[in-house]
Every structure is written in structure tokens, then in C-alpha cells.
Design an enzyme around this catalytic site. Structure first.
Site, PDB file in Angstrom:
ATOM      1  N   ARG A   6     -24.783 -33.964  49.235  1.00 59.04           N
ATOM      2  CA  ARG A   6     -23.744 -33.191  49.854  1.00 59.04           C
ATOM      3  C   ARG A   6     -25.621 -32.958  50.710  1.00 59.04           C
ATOM      4  O   ARG A   6     -25.980 -32.111  50.361  1.00 59.04           O
ATOM      5  CB  ARG A   6     -23.132 -32.449  49.708  1.00 59.04           C
ATOM      6  CG  ARG A   6     -22.746 -31.575  50.718  1.00 59.04           C
ATOM      7  CD  ARG A   6     -21.126 -30.892  50.414  1.00 59.04           C
ATOM      8  NE  ARG A   6     -21.537 -29.624  50.326  1.00 59.04           N
ATOM      9  CZ  ARG A   6     -20.765 -28.655  49.586  1.00 59.04           C
ATOM     10  NH1 ARG A   6     -19.830 -29.100  48.841  1.00 59.04           N
ATOM     11  NH2 ARG A   6     -21.350 -27.729  49.551  1.00 59.04           N
ATOM     12  N   SER A  29     -11.462 -34.837  49.304  1.00 60.31           N
ATOM     13  CA  SER A  29     -10.663 -33.402  49.544  1.00 60.31           C
ATOM     14  C   SER A  29      -9.480 -32.913  50.145  1.00 60.31           C
ATOM     15  O   SER A  29      -8.841 -33.881  50.858  1.00 60.31           O
ATOM     16  CB  SER A  29     -12.037 -32.679  50.975  1.00 60.31           C
ATOM     17  OG  SER A  29     -13.172 -33.088  49.254  1.00 60.31           O
ATOM     18  N   LYS A  39     -20.273 -23.294  51.115  1.00 58.50           N
ATOM     19  CA  LYS A  39     -19.693 -23.814  51.998  1.00 58.50           C
ATOM     20  C   LYS A  39     -18.619 -23.184  53.143  1.00 58.50           C
ATOM     21  O   LYS A  39     -18.007 -22.333  53.216  1.00 58.50           O
ATOM     22  CB  LYS A  39     -18.419 -24.906  51.394  1.00 58.50           C
ATOM     23  CG  LYS A  39     -17.445 -26.334  52.833  1.00 58.50           C
ATOM     24  CD  LYS A  39     -17.062 -26.915  52.223  1.00 58.50           C
ATOM     25  CE  LYS A  39     -16.994 -27.823  53.266  1.00 58.50           C
ATOM     26  NZ  LYS A  39     -15.905 -28.938  52.947  1.00 58.50           N
TER      27      LYS A  39
END
Length: 211
Positions: free
Chosen positions: A40, A109, A138
Site C-alpha cells: 500500500r 474494505s 490512515k
């Protein structure tokens, strides 16, 4: 047949991993017991994603640990990654599945029971449920759901689930009790002085929770 183990799901973060790099972090974590590695990197362009992804793929060769690419279907295809993970605001899951074909793993998600119920198991292989806790990795995350919320959303999902969001080794037991198949971690491995030992500790907690 797609086989994957969600137990110790490492999500790489380029900033946290900057000390030794994402590839070395992943290599050590897998030696310690990480069962899935996700690349990511929200700031990388596709060329950088492909370069890092190919290096990760090479480092993971022979381990049986799948490499999942977050959000970037084109990069995942170029890397020949084992799968892709998309969020609710990324590419629509059905489109992602059309692009990657039947054989690659596709994760999604989900933050609510309603979203979990909408998951089509012919399209999605697993869901990432969270954030369980608030997390600095995040900053734009949704409201934390806690373990009660995790349990409710897991029970609404028709596919296996991994818990994510501020998760540490000591949360393995409650996450599995809530029905998750494993825990997704970022800072619990990335940026730790010894990623191998950090992964081993998480794997040990998962084992203990299953005993």
C-alpha cells in the site's frame, strides 16, 4: 483453487518502513510468520508501484505468501501479483474482478453491516473490516467500530474477514473471538526494530487464540 491465510496480514507503509525499506520489512516479517503481504503506497506512481511490487514478488518467491496490491489494478496486473484489495471509494469490485480475472485474490474494505451484506462471494474472496480502533496510518478513516462492531459486521459478511485499524498483537484473541480469520497490521510490524520478532509475536498470539 485460491488458498490464502488471513492470520497475519501485513500492510506495508512506505513511511513507517523507511528505515529498512518495504521489501526487507516484508522478507523479515514472512520469516517471522506473516501470511499475506499487501503493498500500500498512496503516494507512488504506477511505475514506482510496479518496481516495488516486482521486488516484493521476488523476495516472497518460494514462501507461498501471496502479494496483494492495494487499490491499483493496473500495477497488480503488471507485477503479476497474487491479488488486489480495493476500498469502497476505489474501483468498483465487479470491475476489478473483470480486469484481474478469476484466479487473482480480490479483497474489499467494508465498514458497515450493510456493506458486508452486499458482498458477492462470486466476486470477493475476503473482506477487511474496520477500523477497529483509530489509526494514524490512515488519517481519513471512518468511525472506529470496536470488537462489538467487528463481530456484527463479520457475521453479516458471506466471505472470510480480516480485522484492520490500530490492531496490535494483543488484539489477536478478541479479533478471532469476534469471528475474524486474522488481523491486518501496519505499525505493529512496519518500523519495528525487529520485524521478524514482531511478526512472530503476532503469529504466536493467533496460535494461542486458536488453541
Amino acid at each position: 483453487m485460491k488458498t490464502f491465510d488471513l492470520s497475519v496480514y501485513l500492510v506495508l507503509d512506505p513511511d513507517l518502513c523507511s528505515g529498512i525499506g518495504m521489501v526487507e520489512t516484508a522478507r523479515l516479517a514472512v520469516e517471522g510468520g506473516a501470511t499475506i503481504v499487501q503493498l500500500r503506497d498512496k503516494h507512488a506512481d504506477i511505475a514506482q508501484m510496479i518496481e516495488t511490487g516486482r521486488a516484493l514478488k521476488a523476495a516472497l518467491r518460494g514462501t507461498g505468501v501471496p502479494l496483494i496490491v492495494n487499490d491499483d489494478v493496473d500495477a497488480a496486473i503488471a507485477i503479476e501479483a497474487d491479488g488486489v484489495h480495493v476500498g469502497q471509494s476505489d474501483m468498483v469490485a465487479v470491475m476489478a474482478r473483470q480486469r484481474i480475472g478469476r484466479d487473482m485474490i480480490l479483497g474489499l474494505s467494508v465498514e458497515t453491516e450493510e456493506l458486508a451484506r452486499r458482498v458477492d462471494p462470486s466476486v470477493i474472496d475476503y473482506v477487511g473490516i474496520g477500523p477497529v480502533f483509530a489509526t494514524a496510518t490512515k488519517p481519513d478513516h471512518k468511525q472506529p467500530i470496536g470488537f462489538d462492531g467487528l463481530a456484527r459486521i463479520v457475521s453479516a459478511a458471506p466471505v472470510p474477514a480480516v480485522a484492520i485499524g490500530g490492531i496490535k498483537a494483543e488484539h489477536a484473541g478478541p479479533a478471532l473471538t469476534a469471528g475474524a480469520k486474522g488481523i491486518a497490521v501496519v505499525s505493529a510490524i512496519c518500523g519495528q526494530p525487529d520485524p521478524k520478532a514482531a511478526a512472530r509475536r503476532i503469529a504466536g498470539e493467533i496460535e494461542k487464540a486458536r488453541a
